[in-house]
Scaffold this active site. Sequence first.
Site, mmCIF file in Angstrom:
data_model
loop_
_atom_site.group_PDB
_atom_site.id
_atom_site.type_symbol
_atom_site.label_atom_id
_atom_site.label_comp_id
_atom_site.label_asym_id
_atom_site.label_seq_id
_atom_site.Cartn_x
_atom_site.Cartn_y
_atom_site.Cartn_z
ATOM 1 N N SER A 8 26.567 55.578 38.118
ATOM 2 C CA SER A 8 27.015 54.581 39.087
ATOM 3 C C SER A 8 26.372 54.871 40.426
ATOM 4 O O SER A 8 26.218 56.034 40.808
ATOM 5 C CB SER A 8 28.537 54.639 39.240
ATOM 6 O OG SER A 8 28.950 53.829 40.318
ATOM 7 N N LYS A 13 33.184 55.729 44.223
ATOM 8 C CA LYS A 13 33.651 56.196 42.907
ATOM 9 C C LYS A 13 33.316 57.677 42.743
ATOM 10 O O LYS A 13 34.143 58.466 42.273
ATOM 11 C CB LYS A 13 32.976 55.405 41.785
ATOM 12 C CG LYS A 13 33.479 53.986 41.608
ATOM 13 C CD LYS A 13 32.841 53.374 40.362
ATOM 14 C CE LYS A 13 33.280 51.946 40.133
ATOM 15 N NZ LYS A 13 32.618 51.342 38.958
ATOM 16 N N ASP A 68 33.690 51.555 34.396
ATOM 17 C CA ASP A 68 33.782 50.137 34.723
ATOM 18 C C ASP A 68 35.246 49.821 35.004
ATOM 19 O O ASP A 68 36.138 50.255 34.267
ATOM 20 C CB ASP A 68 33.230 49.246 33.610
ATOM 21 C CG ASP A 68 32.799 47.907 34.195
ATOM 22 O OD1 ASP A 68 31.947 47.899 35.107
ATOM 23 O OD2 ASP A 68 33.322 46.851 33.766
ATOM 24 N N THR A 69 35.454 49.105 36.084
ATOM 25 C CA THR A 69 36.816 48.881 36.585
ATOM 26 C C THR A 69 37.036 47.414 36.893
ATOM 27 O O THR A 69 36.123 46.728 37.340
ATOM 28 C CB THR A 69 37.026 49.721 37.866
ATOM 29 O OG1 THR A 69 36.949 51.104 37.522
ATOM 30 C CG2 THR A 69 38.373 49.444 38.503
ATOM 31 N N PHE A 148 37.803 51.206 48.894
ATOM 32 C CA PHE A 148 36.727 50.219 48.752
ATOM 33 C C PHE A 148 37.226 49.053 47.895
ATOM 34 O O PHE A 148 38.356 49.079 47.386
ATOM 35 C CB PHE A 148 35.480 50.867 48.136
ATOM 36 C CG PHE A 148 35.641 51.309 46.711
ATOM 37 C CD1 PHE A 148 36.334 52.471 46.401
ATOM 38 C CD2 PHE A 148 35.116 50.555 45.669
ATOM 39 C CE1 PHE A 148 36.486 52.874 45.082
ATOM 40 C CE2 PHE A 148 35.258 50.953 44.344
ATOM 41 C CZ PHE A 148 35.952 52.112 44.054
ATOM 42 N N GLY A 149 36.367 48.064 47.752
ATOM 43 C CA GLY A 149 36.670 46.944 46.868
ATOM 44 C C GLY A 149 37.982 46.259 47.211
ATOM 45 O O GLY A 149 38.232 45.892 48.368
ATOM 46 N N ASP A 151 40.944 47.538 47.283
ATOM 47 C CA ASP A 151 41.993 48.471 47.723
ATOM 48 C C ASP A 151 42.907 47.907 48.817
ATOM 49 O O ASP A 151 44.131 48.138 48.768
ATOM 50 C CB ASP A 151 41.372 49.794 48.209
ATOM 51 C CG ASP A 151 41.006 50.714 47.049
ATOM 52 O OD1 ASP A 151 41.452 50.451 45.918
ATOM 53 O OD2 ASP A 151 40.267 51.691 47.286
ATOM 54 N N ARG A 177 41.568 55.142 38.116
ATOM 55 C CA ARG A 177 40.367 55.968 37.873
ATOM 56 C C ARG A 177 40.747 57.425 37.621
ATOM 57 O O ARG A 177 40.247 58.053 36.706
ATOM 58 C CB ARG A 177 39.418 55.850 39.084
ATOM 59 C CG ARG A 177 38.135 56.683 38.967
ATOM 60 C CD ARG A 177 37.095 56.249 39.972
ATOM 61 N NE ARG A 177 36.694 54.880 39.729
ATOM 62 C CZ ARG A 177 37.082 53.834 40.478
ATOM 63 N NH1 ARG A 177 37.835 54.009 41.539
ATOM 64 N NH2 ARG A 177 36.711 52.607 40.163
#
Length: 190
Positions: A8, A13, A68-69, A148-149, A151, A177
């Site tokens: 990644s 991550k 992958d999330t 991130f993302g 969150d 995760r």
Amino acid sequence: MNKYIFASSNQNKLLEISKQLSGITLLSLLDVGYYDEIIESGSTLTENALIKSNTIYNKYSLPTIADDTGLEVYKLDGRPGVFSARYSGEQANASENIKKVLHEMKEVTDRRARFKTVICLKNNFQELFFEGTVEGLIANEKSGDAGFGYDPIFIPNGCQKTFGEMSLDEKNKISHRSRAIQKLVDYLSI
Ligand code: IMP
């Protein structure tokens, strides 16, 4: 010999999993000099985790770990799910994706959602998958700029704040995760 590649280019991550995986040498894609984009063409998180780990394993022949999330919102029939990265368009950034989720959830009172991570471990004799989930609620608005993302809009069950308002350690105690990675740690006995 305890070398693994993390397939990644997402530095967040890597930061989240590094402590838990301190028992192995974890190489990033930058460490091995891989700069291409891996096209996530799978229709499930598992397929995408496998695509990532196969791509890197086939190139470097080193055991590879991929993540992958997806964020799955109940009242959106599990969306954005596998489309989480590009929910509001191919080149979408996190704040555009968040905006779309908040817009779709505007009139929705049932705000249940969950994060799901699938970790794939690929080595020369097998492919193994480890899954972690955390249940929670979609906040009414963004809060916090940690993580991130998605969150800033996800409040894990039992918490009064979003992942975006938590320190790395706080998020790691309960996150999708870290739960998936813990299963990998147990499997590897590290
Ligand atoms: P991917 O697993 O890299 O494909 O990520 C899918 C999407 O989910 C991206 O938009 C990420 O920013 C987001 N994402 C992945 N993991 C997390 C997380 O732990 N918290 C919030 N968003 C995440």
